[in-house]
Design a protein around this motif. Structure first.
Motif, PDB file in Angstrom:
ATOM      1  N   ASN A  10      43.727  44.348  32.931  1.00 56.23           N
ATOM      2  CA  ASN A  10      43.267  43.175  32.177  1.00 56.23           C
ATOM      3  C   ASN A  10      41.760  43.010  32.169  1.00 56.23           C
ATOM      4  N   ASP A  11      41.270  42.442  31.071  1.00 62.95           N
ATOM      5  CA  ASP A  11      39.888  41.970  31.054  1.00 62.95           C
ATOM      6  C   ASP A  11      39.925  40.556  31.606  1.00 62.95           C
ATOM      7  N   ILE A  12      39.025  40.249  32.496  1.00 60.72           N
ATOM      8  CA  ILE A  12      38.948  38.861  32.964  1.00 60.72           C
ATOM      9  C   ILE A  12      37.770  38.254  32.214  1.00 60.72           C
ATOM     10  N   MET A  13      38.081  37.377  31.303  1.00 57.81           N
ATOM     11  CA  MET A  13      37.100  36.917  30.337  1.00 57.81           C
ATOM     12  C   MET A  13      36.230  35.784  30.891  1.00 57.81           C
ATOM     13  N   PRO A  14      35.027  35.600  30.305  1.00 58.13           N
ATOM     14  CA  PRO A  14      34.095  34.595  30.829  1.00 58.13           C
ATOM     15  C   PRO A  14      34.713  33.206  31.010  1.00 58.13           C
ATOM     16  N   ALA A  15      35.644  32.829  30.142  1.00 56.79           N
ATOM     17  CA  ALA A  15      36.247  31.499  30.284  1.00 56.79           C
ATOM     18  C   ALA A  15      36.985  31.378  31.610  1.00 56.79           C
ATOM     19  N   GLU A  16      37.435  32.514  32.149  1.00 61.93           N
ATOM     20  CA  GLU A  16      38.208  32.478  33.388  1.00 61.93           C
ATOM     21  C   GLU A  16      37.371  32.753  34.625  1.00 61.93           C
ATOM     22  N   THR A  17      36.246  33.467  34.440  1.00 64.28           N
ATOM     23  CA  THR A  17      35.545  33.921  35.643  1.00 64.28           C
ATOM     24  C   THR A  17      34.963  32.764  36.462  1.00 64.28           C
ATOM     25  N   ALA A  18      34.771  31.599  35.821  1.00 62.97           N
ATOM     26  CA  ALA A  18      34.236  30.464  36.593  1.00 62.97           C
ATOM     27  C   ALA A  18      35.183  30.135  37.742  1.00 62.97           C
ATOM     28  N   ILE A  19      36.473  30.150  37.465  1.00 62.13           N
ATOM     29  CA  ILE A  19      37.444  29.808  38.511  1.00 62.13           C
ATOM     30  C   ILE A  19      37.535  30.943  39.545  1.00 62.13           C
ATOM     31  N   TRP A  20      37.398  32.184  39.091  1.00 61.39           N
ATOM     32  CA  TRP A  20      37.393  33.328  40.025  1.00 61.39           C
ATOM     33  C   TRP A  20      36.223  33.185  41.000  1.00 61.39           C
ATOM     34  N   LEU A  21      35.046  32.880  40.426  1.00 60.75           N
ATOM     35  CA  LEU A  21      33.855  32.754  41.263  1.00 60.75           C
ATOM     36  C   LEU A  21      34.008  31.627  42.270  1.00 60.75           C
ATOM     37  N   HIS A  22      34.578  30.532  41.793  1.00 58.50           N
ATOM     38  CA  HIS A  22      34.763  29.373  42.659  1.00 58.50           C
ATOM     39  C   HIS A  22      35.649  29.755  43.863  1.00 58.50           C
ATOM     40  N   ILE A  23      36.743  30.465  43.603  1.00 65.71           N
ATOM     41  CA  ILE A  23      37.647  30.880  44.688  1.00 65.71           C
ATOM     42  C   ILE A  23      36.921  31.844  45.629  1.00 65.71           C
ATOM     43  N   GLU A  24      36.216  32.812  45.043  1.00 68.38           N
ATOM     44  CA  GLU A  24      35.521  33.806  45.876  1.00 68.38           C
ATOM     45  C   GLU A  24      34.451  33.146  46.747  1.00 68.38           C
ATOM     46  N   GLU A  25      33.715  32.191  46.162  1.00 67.53           N
ATOM     47  CA  GLU A  25      32.662  31.531  46.938  1.00 67.53           C
ATOM     48  C   GLU A  25      33.259  30.711  48.082  1.00 67.53           C
ATOM     49  N   GLU A  26      34.347  30.003  47.802  1.00 67.74           N
ATOM     50  CA  GLU A  26      35.004  29.215  48.849  1.00 67.74           C
ATOM     51  C   GLU A  26      35.513  30.141  49.954  1.00 67.74           C
ATOM     52  N   ALA A  27      36.094  31.280  49.535  1.00 67.51           N
ATOM     53  CA  ALA A  27      36.620  32.234  50.527  1.00 67.51           C
ATOM     54  C   ALA A  27      35.486  32.733  51.426  1.00 67.51           C
ATOM     55  N   ARG A  28      34.375  33.129  50.811  1.00 70.90           N
ATOM     56  CA  ARG A  28      33.243  33.627  51.606  1.00 70.90           C
ATOM     57  C   ARG A  28      32.756  32.564  52.594  1.00 70.90           C
ATOM     58  N   ARG A  29      32.652  31.337  52.101  1.00 72.57           N
ATOM     59  CA  ARG A  29      32.130  30.246  52.937  1.00 72.57           C
ATOM     60  C   ARG A  29      33.063  30.010  54.134  1.00 72.57           C
ATOM     61  N   ILE A  30      34.357  29.920  53.842  1.00 74.02           N
ATOM     62  CA  ILE A  30      35.305  29.616  54.919  1.00 74.02           C
ATOM     63  C   ILE A  30      35.452  30.808  55.873  1.00 74.02           C
ATOM     64  N   PHE A  31      35.551  32.024  55.334  1.00 74.82           N
ATOM     65  CA  PHE A  31      35.688  33.207  56.206  1.00 74.82           C
ATOM     66  C   PHE A  31      34.493  33.293  57.164  1.00 74.82           C
ATOM     67  N   ARG A  32      33.301  33.021  56.625  1.00 74.72           N
ATOM     68  CA  ARG A  32      32.097  33.106  57.458  1.00 74.72           C
ATOM     69  C   ARG A  32      32.210  32.148  58.641  1.00 74.72           C
ATOM     70  N   SER A  33      32.747  30.959  58.369  1.00 72.58           N
ATOM     71  CA  SER A  33      32.790  29.973  59.454  1.00 72.58           C
ATOM     72  C   SER A  33      33.835  30.327  60.515  1.00 72.58           C
ATOM     73  N   TYR A  34      34.722  31.272  60.216  1.00 72.91           N
ATOM     74  CA  TYR A  34      35.682  31.741  61.226  1.00 72.91           C
ATOM     75  C   TYR A  34      35.243  33.084  61.826  1.00 72.91           C
ATOM     76  N   GLY A  35      34.001  33.495  61.520  1.00 74.76           N
ATOM     77  CA  GLY A  35      33.449  34.693  62.152  1.00 74.76           C
ATOM     78  C   GLY A  35      33.692  36.000  61.419  1.00 74.76           C
ATOM     79  N   PHE A  36      34.085  35.933  60.146  1.00 76.69           N
ATOM     80  CA  PHE A  36      34.350  37.169  59.390  1.00 76.69           C
ATOM     81  C   PHE A  36      33.086  37.678  58.689  1.00 76.69           C
TER      82      PHE A  36
END
Ligand code: HAM
Length: 422
Positions: A10-36
């Motif tokens: 699939n192509d992940i189109m610009p209309a959708e990537t905002a939500i992808w980025l949001h999930i990825e950023e939250e994941a990075r933030r939370i993982f970091r706080s648990y030492g990952f």
């Protein structure tokens, strides 16, 4: 003839990537706080790696891998998952010399499955692996981290199922029990499960065919067979989870589709995907590092299916980063001032779009409207001479003049109300 994308890719189109980025950023933030920390593993690995880890008689290895021989004659495979490559890297870079490794990764995986809603041939995972920690406290903490992530991105109605698959000492006894059980149901089992009865009988509990599902409803529970050590470990995981106020369902039928698991396994399903579609899955794999030539190392991890997560979050109200449009009209001096304002706003982190061609105010407003700008900053000759810009709220249509040195303050105020959804 036009060329289209490959089935299941699939192509992940610009209309959708905002939500992808949001999930990825939250994941990075939370993982970091648990030492990952992040690890970036290759897309291609030696085929042998997946055969030896996921298991020769699993669906993934038997029929779902993208495998080919390269120009040198080596058999290579596009990674169908991330755990085996992480373990390979862990051994190769001798990370076992460190007291503990907490690693996460994000990226595409490849499986030749039948494409349908939530199942693709290229799909993205966010995965996390903890290597070198066997305590049940760790299992509970990683699950708690995962629930915190799902909560922070606004996912409601997630259900956690857990099980214990025992260890290398007690699992063979359960396998034997299941084998005997399946022997009595030979007539209704699918061809695949019949073929695997002797080598990998547990696969029948994960089989999608209705015949096998019906035939195995009253299979003996693995939780009655596992050894005392595994039972105690499982009890402790549950106890620590309840301290986090997490109360999973116990599902003794959950065997997972990959052979490397030991002890705790889990799946998270969510409303809107159907019961079969796990959005996150994982567990312990205490024998894998050793199987792949490293030292005896207890490990625990999981992978989130990004497309599935996005599918169930799509219907949710999602506030996008607001976009500004600067409309400039009125000759080269005004143009220079406008370009300067755009640059300043961008340097401060605002998302700003403009018109490049020599167009009038009407055409520029039309463009601003089409691209969904929240505010338009109008700068004509008149505004320029008065040292102001007119800021137009595209939602309400209201417009006011703002002095050049007050633009940022006004925008920050206006945009903060948008972000709050007022
Ligand atoms: P898995 O259950 O094979 O586990 O995949 C994890 C998740 O990836 C699934 O729950 C699902 O959300 C998503 N997924 C799998 N296949 C597809 C597909 N064809 N299309 C879309 N999404 C899919 C693993 O991969 C393990 N490596 C997880 C793990 C990490 N265990 C320990 N550490």
């Amino acid at each position: 003839m036009t060329i289209t994308a490959i089935r299941g890719f699939n192509d992940i189109m610009p209309a959708e990537t905002a939500i992808w980025l949001h999930i990825e950023e939250e994941a990075r933030r939370i993982f970091r706080s648990y030492g990952f920390s992040e690890i970036r593993i290759p897309l291609l690995e030696r085929t042998e790696l997946f055969k030896r880890s996921i298991g020769e008689t699993t669906d993934i290895v038997e029929k779902e891998m993208y495998t080919f021989t390269d120009r040198h004659g080596d058999s290579l495979t596009l990674r169908p998952e991330g755990t085996a490559p992480v373990v390979r890297a862990y051994i190769e870079h001798k990370l076992y010399k460190r007291p503990i490794s907490k690693l996460y990764y994000m990226g595409p995986m490849f499986r030749y499955e039948r494409p349908q809603r939530g199942r693709y041939r290229q799909f993205y995972q966010i995965g996390a692996e903890v290597l070198s920690e066997g305590s049940p406290k760790l299992d509970a903490e990683v699950l708690e981290m995962l629930m915190a992530l799902l909560k922070s991105i606004g996912l409601k109605g997630a259900t956690l199922d857990i099980n214990s698959l025992g260890c290398r000492a007690c699992r063979p006894q359960y396998k034997e029990k299941v084998k005997k059980f399946l022997e009595t149901r030979r007539k209704v089992l699918c061809e695949n499960c019949l073929r695997r009865i002797n080598v990998n009988p547990l696969r029948a509990l994960d089989c999608k065919s209705t015949g096998c599902k019906d035939a195995t409803v009253d299979v003996p529970s693995i939780l009655d067979t596992i050894c005392n050590g595994c039972k105690e470990h499982f009890e402790e995981v549950k106890r620590h989870l309840s301290a986090f106020d997490i109360h999973p369902s116990i599902n003794p039928r959950m065997v997972r589709g990959l052979d490397y698991y030991t002890k705790t396994t889990f799946e998270i399903t969510a409303e809107g995907l159907g019961a079969q579609n796990a959005v996150v899955a994982g567990g312990r794999y205490d024998g894998l590092v050793q199987d792949l030539g490293g030292p005896d190392t207890p490990c625990f991890g999981f992978a989130i299916g990004m497309e599935r997560l996005v599918l169930i979050m799509k219907d949710k109200e999602f506030v996008r980063e607001p976009l500004l449009f600067v409309a400039i009209f009125g000759g080269s001096e005004v143009e220079m001032k406008g370009t300067e304002i755009i640059k300043e706003l961008r340097d401060l982190g605002f998302a700003v779009e403009r018109e490049y061609a020599d167009k009038g105010i009407k055409a520029q407003m039309k463009k601003a409207n089409k691209i969904g700008a929240s505010f338009v900053l109008l700068l004509g000759k008149d505004e320029h001479d008065r040292g102001v810009v007119a800021i137009k709220d595209m939602k309400t249509g209201s417009q006011k003049d703002v002095k050049l040195d007050e633009i940022v303050e006004v925008l920050n105020k206006e945009l903060s109300t948008i972000k709050k959804g007022e």
